[in-house]
Design a protein around this motif. Structure first.
Motif, PDB file in Angstrom:
ATOM      1  N   LYS A 107      -4.391  14.233  -0.591  1.00 23.78           N
ATOM      2  CA  LYS A 107      -3.524  15.552  -0.065  1.00 23.78           C
ATOM      3  C   LYS A 107      -2.789  16.431  -1.098  1.00 23.78           C
ATOM      4  O   LYS A 107      -2.304  16.410  -2.221  1.00 23.78           O
ATOM      5  N   THR A 125       0.686  -1.238   0.017  1.00 24.10           N
ATOM      6  CA  THR A 125      -0.200   0.024   0.138  1.00 24.10           C
ATOM      7  C   THR A 125       0.975   1.292   0.164  1.00 24.10           C
ATOM      8  O   THR A 125       1.781   1.604   0.834  1.00 24.10           O
ATOM      9  N   PRO A 126       0.851   2.542  -0.925  1.00 21.55           N
ATOM     10  CA  PRO A 126       1.167   3.359  -0.805  1.00 21.55           C
ATOM     11  C   PRO A 126       1.945   3.968   0.519  1.00 21.55           C
ATOM     12  O   PRO A 126       0.409   3.885   1.124  1.00 21.55           O
ATOM     13  N   ASP A 127       2.703   4.330   0.840  1.00 20.72           N
ATOM     14  CA  ASP A 127       2.821   5.594   2.058  1.00 20.72           C
ATOM     15  C   ASP A 127       2.154   6.507   2.098  1.00 20.72           C
ATOM     16  O   ASP A 127       1.616   7.715   3.037  1.00 20.72           O
ATOM     17  N   GLU A 128       1.657   7.317   1.077  1.00 22.47           N
ATOM     18  CA  GLU A 128       1.574   9.058   0.703  1.00 22.47           C
ATOM     19  C   GLU A 128       0.357   8.655   1.152  1.00 22.47           C
ATOM     20  O   GLU A 128      -0.976   7.913   0.326  1.00 22.47           O
ATOM     21  N   PRO A 129      -0.299   9.408   1.594  1.00 26.50           N
ATOM     22  CA  PRO A 129      -1.637   8.902   2.213  1.00 26.50           C
ATOM     23  C   PRO A 129      -2.709   9.832   0.178  1.00 26.50           C
ATOM     24  O   PRO A 129      -2.374  11.209  -0.153  1.00 26.50           O
ATOM     25  N   PRO A 130      -3.309   8.987   0.114  1.00 33.19           N
ATOM     26  CA  PRO A 130      -4.385   9.935  -1.509  1.00 33.19           C
ATOM     27  C   PRO A 130      -5.117  10.811  -0.943  1.00 33.19           C
ATOM     28  O   PRO A 130      -5.544  11.045   0.675  1.00 33.19           O
TER      29      PRO A 130
END
Lengths: 271, 77
Positions: free
Chosen positions: B77, B70-75
């Protein structure tokens, strides 16, 4: 010889119709047909108009691992007009789970750098926020702390009145977050609209039950939302409606979905 | 009851998706670098997955929440 269809009005529809009964509604100018369970309506120009669905037998269970339904349509009017609504029922398996992730409900994108709609539950890092983002010319996100709050069924609606207009998030008929919509863009969405996943291949899957997911190309009023979430469970001029009655079909017939693993269950449903 | 296993993506050519929940490879979940693929099934373990570690629903959710999947960067944002 022409056949004259009997007439009625939207407030005086027959109380005990038989399957196949058809009427002309003098107030709405719609043709209505009873299918044995629900009234179906067609506008007099032939386009699908509305329906009342008091009978609900199934909901769809999403495992949070890779279950999702692809509607096979991008619904580009969302970011191209910023005038739209989406509605659905949702019930989380464990809204307070220690396994944190963004859990998508309805999405045509999952990042502000790509255009579309992203409606999701943010349970990352101790967050418990229900969020909705519209990424058009710019991206605007609404956030409601406690927007989920328990493991019960709740009805959710997102409405947008147009470019730079009113942008609202409803829970059980009440506005829980609002703001100003972005301005429009001519760009297409990142991907086709999915139920239960943000962007397939990138995670953001929902561990929850969903039901009665609908898309509209106009802003629903609070009164129209009330009609959807309670008797008479009426949807007026929807673009697509996924009742999830043991299938992923669109009631309009235009955008039938593809189901990747979601299980249709009778054990829990919103009504 | 669903069971989950993780395989190398190179092994997907041996998958019989008729025995799996996901429709085909394009619908399957892969690690962010594409090197691993998730397989889901109900009932007994398909022979082409024999020997692989089986995960429960709760266990696989923990695995998939890691940066590998799972990508670390929250979507948003």
């Amino acid at each position: 010889m022409p056949t004259t269809i009997p007439s009625t009005t939207s407030s005086t529809r027959p109380g005990s119709p038989s399957a196949g009964d058809a009427y002309f509604e003098t107030d709405t100018k719609d043709i209505i047909v009873y299918d044995g369970t629900d009234w179906r309506s067609w506008e007099n120009d032939g386009s699908f108009a509305s329906g009342s669905f008091p009978s609900n037998s199934y909901s769809a269970s999403f495992d949070g691992v890779n279950d999702y339904i692809d509607t096979n349509n991008k619904f580009d009017f969302i970011q191209q007009t910023c005038e739209f609504s989406v509605t659905c029922w949702a019930k989380w398996t464990d809204y307070n789970s220690s396994t944190s992730q963004n859990q998508s409900i309805i999405a045509t994108t999952s990042t502000s750098s790509q255009k579309g709609l992203y409606f999701y539950y943010d349970s990352r890092g101790g967050n418990r926020n229900l969020k909705v983002m519209v990424s058009a010319n710019t991206a605007v996100t609404l956030s409601a702390t406690g927007g989920v709050g328990d493991n019960n069924w709740h009805h959710y609606a997102v409405t947008c009145s147009g470019s730079g207009g009113s942008f609202k998030l409803y829970k059980d008929g009440s506005v829980i977050a609002s703001g100003t919509a972005p301005t429009t863009t001519s760009s297409t969405a990142f991907h086709t609209m999915n139920l239960g996943v943000g962007s397939s291949g990138y995670g953001y899957l929902t561990d929850a039950y969903l039901d009665e997911a609908a898309v509209f190309n106009y802003e629903l009023t609070s009164s129209e939302i009330d009609d959807i979430r309670a008797t008479p469970y009426s949807y007026i001029k929807y673009t697509s409606l996924y009742r999830l009655e043991n299938n992923a079909n669109d009631e309009s017939g235009a955008n039938n979905g593809t189901n990747n693993g979601a299980t249709f269950v009778t054990s829990t449903k919103p009504y | 009851m669903r069971t989950y296993v993780i395989a190398n993506s190179s092994e997907v050519t041996g998958f019989d998706f008729n025995q799996l929940i996901d429709i085909d490879e394009s619908y399957s979940r892969k690690s962010l670098d594409g090197s691993k693929i998730l397989a889901r099934y109900e009932g007994g373990q398909p022979s082409f997955l024999w020997g692989k570690t089986e995960y429960t629903h709760e266990e696989i959710l923990e695995v998939l929440a890691t940066d590998e999947w799972t990508p670390d960067e929250p979507p948003g944002k």
